[in-house]
Design an enzyme around this catalytic site. Sequence first.
Site, mmCIF file in Angstrom:
data_model
loop_
_atom_site.group_PDB
_atom_site.id
_atom_site.type_symbol
_atom_site.label_atom_id
_atom_site.label_comp_id
_atom_site.label_asym_id
_atom_site.label_seq_id
_atom_site.Cartn_x
_atom_site.Cartn_y
_atom_site.Cartn_z
ATOM 1 N N LYS A 37 0.816 -1.217 0.000
ATOM 2 C CA LYS A 37 0.000 0.000 0.000
ATOM 3 C C LYS A 37 0.853 1.272 0.000
ATOM 4 C CE LYS A 37 -4.104 -1.886 2.253
ATOM 5 N NZ LYS A 37 -4.993 -1.824 3.414
ATOM 6 N N ASN A 58 -4.999 2.078 -1.254
ATOM 7 C CA ASN A 58 -5.536 0.736 -1.515
ATOM 8 C C ASN A 58 -6.363 0.686 -2.792
ATOM 9 O OD1 ASN A 58 -7.872 2.037 -0.691
ATOM 10 N ND2 ASN A 58 -8.671 0.248 0.381
ATOM 11 N N ASP A 74 -9.866 2.737 3.198
ATOM 12 C CA ASP A 74 -9.910 1.966 4.447
ATOM 13 C C ASP A 74 -10.582 2.749 5.582
ATOM 14 O OD1 ASP A 74 -8.702 -0.372 3.515
ATOM 15 O OD2 ASP A 74 -6.704 0.442 3.817
ATOM 16 N N ALA A 99 -0.292 0.616 15.958
ATOM 17 C CA ALA A 99 0.287 1.813 15.358
ATOM 18 C C ALA A 99 0.997 1.480 14.048
ATOM 19 C CB ALA A 99 1.259 2.467 16.339
ATOM 20 N N GLY A 101 0.409 0.059 9.811
ATOM 21 C CA GLY A 101 -0.275 0.585 8.630
ATOM 22 C C GLY A 101 -1.790 0.600 8.780
ATOM 23 N N MET A 183 -10.603 -4.979 13.435
ATOM 24 C CA MET A 183 -10.424 -4.804 11.993
ATOM 25 C C MET A 183 -10.082 -6.127 11.313
ATOM 26 S SD MET A 183 -8.728 -0.981 12.062
ATOM 27 C CE MET A 183 -8.030 -1.077 10.446
HETATM 28 P P1 ATR Z 1 -0.203 -3.460 9.815
HETATM 29 O O1 ATR Z 1 0.298 -2.709 8.630
HETATM 30 O O2 ATR Z 1 -1.124 -4.598 9.501
HETATM 31 O O3 ATR Z 1 -0.770 -2.573 10.871
HETATM 32 P P2 ATR Z 1 2.354 -3.653 11.129
HETATM 33 O O4 ATR Z 1 2.810 -2.376 10.559
HETATM 34 O O5 ATR Z 1 3.314 -4.810 11.184
HETATM 35 O O6 ATR Z 1 1.092 -4.233 10.367
HETATM 36 O O7 ATR Z 1 1.759 -3.378 12.575
HETATM 37 C C1 ATR Z 1 1.265 -4.384 13.371
HETATM 38 C C2 ATR Z 1 0.694 -3.761 14.622
HETATM 39 O O8 ATR Z 1 0.236 -4.806 15.487
HETATM 40 C C3 ATR Z 1 1.694 -2.961 15.437
HETATM 41 O O9 ATR Z 1 1.010 -1.945 16.116
HETATM 42 C C4 ATR Z 1 2.217 -4.029 16.416
HETATM 43 O O10 ATR Z 1 2.765 -3.519 17.598
HETATM 44 P P3 ATR Z 1 4.329 -3.067 17.640
HETATM 45 O O11 ATR Z 1 4.419 -1.770 16.885
HETATM 46 O O12 ATR Z 1 4.633 -2.926 19.071
HETATM 47 O O13 ATR Z 1 5.085 -4.189 16.963
HETATM 48 C C5 ATR Z 1 0.930 -4.727 16.726
HETATM 49 N N1 ATR Z 1 1.080 -6.091 17.252
HETATM 50 C C6 ATR Z 1 1.341 -7.212 16.544
HETATM 51 N N2 ATR Z 1 1.349 -8.290 17.354
HETATM 52 C C7 ATR Z 1 1.062 -7.835 18.612
HETATM 53 C C8 ATR Z 1 0.905 -8.471 19.880
HETATM 54 N N3 ATR Z 1 1.034 -9.789 20.035
HETATM 55 N N4 ATR Z 1 0.608 -7.685 20.945
HETATM 56 C C9 ATR Z 1 0.483 -6.357 20.802
HETATM 57 N N5 ATR Z 1 0.603 -5.700 19.621
HETATM 58 C C10 ATR Z 1 0.896 -6.428 18.542
#
Ligand code: ATR
Length: 242
Positions: A37, A58, A74, A99, A101, A183
Amino acid sequence: MSLCYEKREVAANGVAQALAEFRAAGVRGVNVTLPIKEEACQLADILYPRAASAEAANTLWFDDAGRIHADNTDGYGLMADLERLGITLRGASVLLLGAGGAARGVLGELVAAQPARLVLMNRTLARAEQLAARYELECLTPDVHLPQAFDLVINATSIGLGANREISLHPSAVAPRTACYDMVYGRGETAFLQWAAARGANQRHDGLGMLVAQAAEAFRLWHGVSVATPPVIDFVRKRLLG
Ligand code: ATR
């Protein structure tokens, strides 16, 4: 309408090439998903405010001059689905969990809906602070004990996708009256919604409605036709996820 909408896998470094091929083949428009994206946004000739704000696109389409237009539906999809569900944001206390994407894609719309309080929570606090900076939002880590539960909690993390199921959110964030929106979507209740159910949250919704609403908005951009989403949501729930 007679049309064809298909899934194509594109190599990580082959997005520009794929778009050139689609354009040459007379394709009207393209949806792109993770992890391209951001790249789709950078390749755009004409970037719409929703995509610029999310720094991700997207929904793409081509004009007669061959230019790539890029928008992001989105955030619209989430807002439309919350409206369908009768969940009011204006004046509400809202927690956005995550936090990455997915969170960035909806944050602009959430702020614009004027909740009384909007908190951004992320395991890695610095990421939340970076994302929240332009809106001056309150940022916390999910393990913080809160004096009061939120009206609405939105999961925008990747928890529930694949084997990643561990929820670290402090239970004080959720009360029985808290609407919980994930989501993520899939067969059966998602990991986050199961966690919310165990804490007594009665109003739980997965992201299927958001998926359909963002697709309906993309369809409107390509074809100028607005789609009624509830029958589509029912269809997908029963026939594809049932
Ligand atoms: P996306 O683009 O789908 O949001 P991403 O950029 O990899 O994917 O972000 C994943 C999000 O899920 C992040 O906020 C991540 O937290 P961190 O920034 O601390 O890594 C969060 N996340 C993924 N697994 C998690 C878990 N088990 N507990 C808490 N937060 C999680």
